[in-house]
Design a protein around this motif. Structure first.
Motif, short mmCIF file in Angstrom:
data_model
loop_
_atom_site.label_atom_id
_atom_site.label_comp_id
_atom_site.label_asym_id
_atom_site.label_seq_id
_atom_site.Cartn_x
_atom_site.Cartn_y
_atom_site.Cartn_z
N TYR A 59 51.45 -52.42 13.81
CA TYR A 59 51.09 -52.16 12.50
C TYR A 59 50.04 -50.76 12.83
O TYR A 59 49.37 -50.61 13.76
CB TYR A 59 50.10 -53.23 11.81
CG TYR A 59 50.98 -54.35 11.75
CD1 TYR A 59 50.78 -55.48 12.63
CD2 TYR A 59 51.84 -54.43 10.41
CE1 TYR A 59 51.87 -56.52 12.48
CE2 TYR A 59 52.46 -55.83 10.48
CZ TYR A 59 52.55 -56.71 11.22
OH TYR A 59 53.33 -58.04 11.38
N ASP A 62 48.08 -45.27 8.36
CA ASP A 62 49.04 -44.39 7.87
C ASP A 62 49.03 -42.86 8.72
O ASP A 62 50.00 -42.26 8.82
CB ASP A 62 49.06 -44.14 6.44
CG ASP A 62 49.59 -45.24 5.56
OD1 ASP A 62 49.51 -45.25 4.41
OD2 ASP A 62 50.53 -45.99 6.23
N SER A 63 47.57 -42.51 8.77
CA SER A 63 47.37 -41.15 9.38
C SER A 63 47.90 -41.07 10.89
O SER A 63 48.00 -39.99 11.41
CB SER A 63 46.18 -40.82 9.08
OG SER A 63 45.46 -41.81 9.79
N LYS A 65 50.55 -42.93 12.34
CA LYS A 65 51.93 -43.16 12.38
C LYS A 65 52.91 -42.06 12.78
O LYS A 65 52.58 -40.96 12.32
CB LYS A 65 52.71 -43.86 11.06
CG LYS A 65 52.30 -45.05 10.62
CD LYS A 65 52.87 -45.68 9.37
CE LYS A 65 52.39 -46.97 8.93
NZ LYS A 65 53.18 -47.32 7.53
#
Length: 124
Positions: A59, A62-63, A65
């Motif tokens: 996991y 977002d920044s 990924k």
């Protein structure tokens, strides 16, 4: 209990790469979900990445990924964070964390074990 020791931080130019390591000792490494968090002065600790105890699921914030990859080596009792295409906003103290819950979480409050942190500085 488990003891965690991070290494691999440093100063790098924007666009560069670093690999952080977190060596675990104590209880069986495969018992723990592992994660990386980061913190800058005056801000709360921020989730970056996590990997389940089996290593089958990961996991990410977002920044990060597509730029960061978390992995674990059971033979070495070590979790890694490969950081590519680094940006100045990635500058922080990075912490390794572990929990023995039945699920992986992004909440720092649900991690019981922490390393001492390693500084990552990305210059523009």
């Amino acid at each position: 209990q488990v003891q965690l020791v991070e290494s691999g931080g440093g100063l790098v130019q924007a666009g560069g790469s670093l690999r952080l390591s977190c060596a675990a000792s104590g209880r069986t490494f495969s018992t723990y979900n592992m994660a990386w968090f980061r913190q800058t002065p005056g801000k709360e600790r921020e989730f970056v990445a996590a990997i389940t105890r089996s290593g089958s699921n990961t996991y990410y914030l977002d920044s990060v990924k597509g730029r960061f990859t978390i992995s674990r080596d059971y033979a070495k009792n070590t979790v890694f964070l490969q950081m590519n295409s680094l940006k100045p906003e990635d500058t922080a103290v990075y912490f390794c964390a572990a929990n023995d819950l039945l699920y992986t979480t992004r909440s720092s409050a649900q991690y019981d074990y922490w390393g001492q942190g390693t500084q990552v500085t990305v210059s523009s």
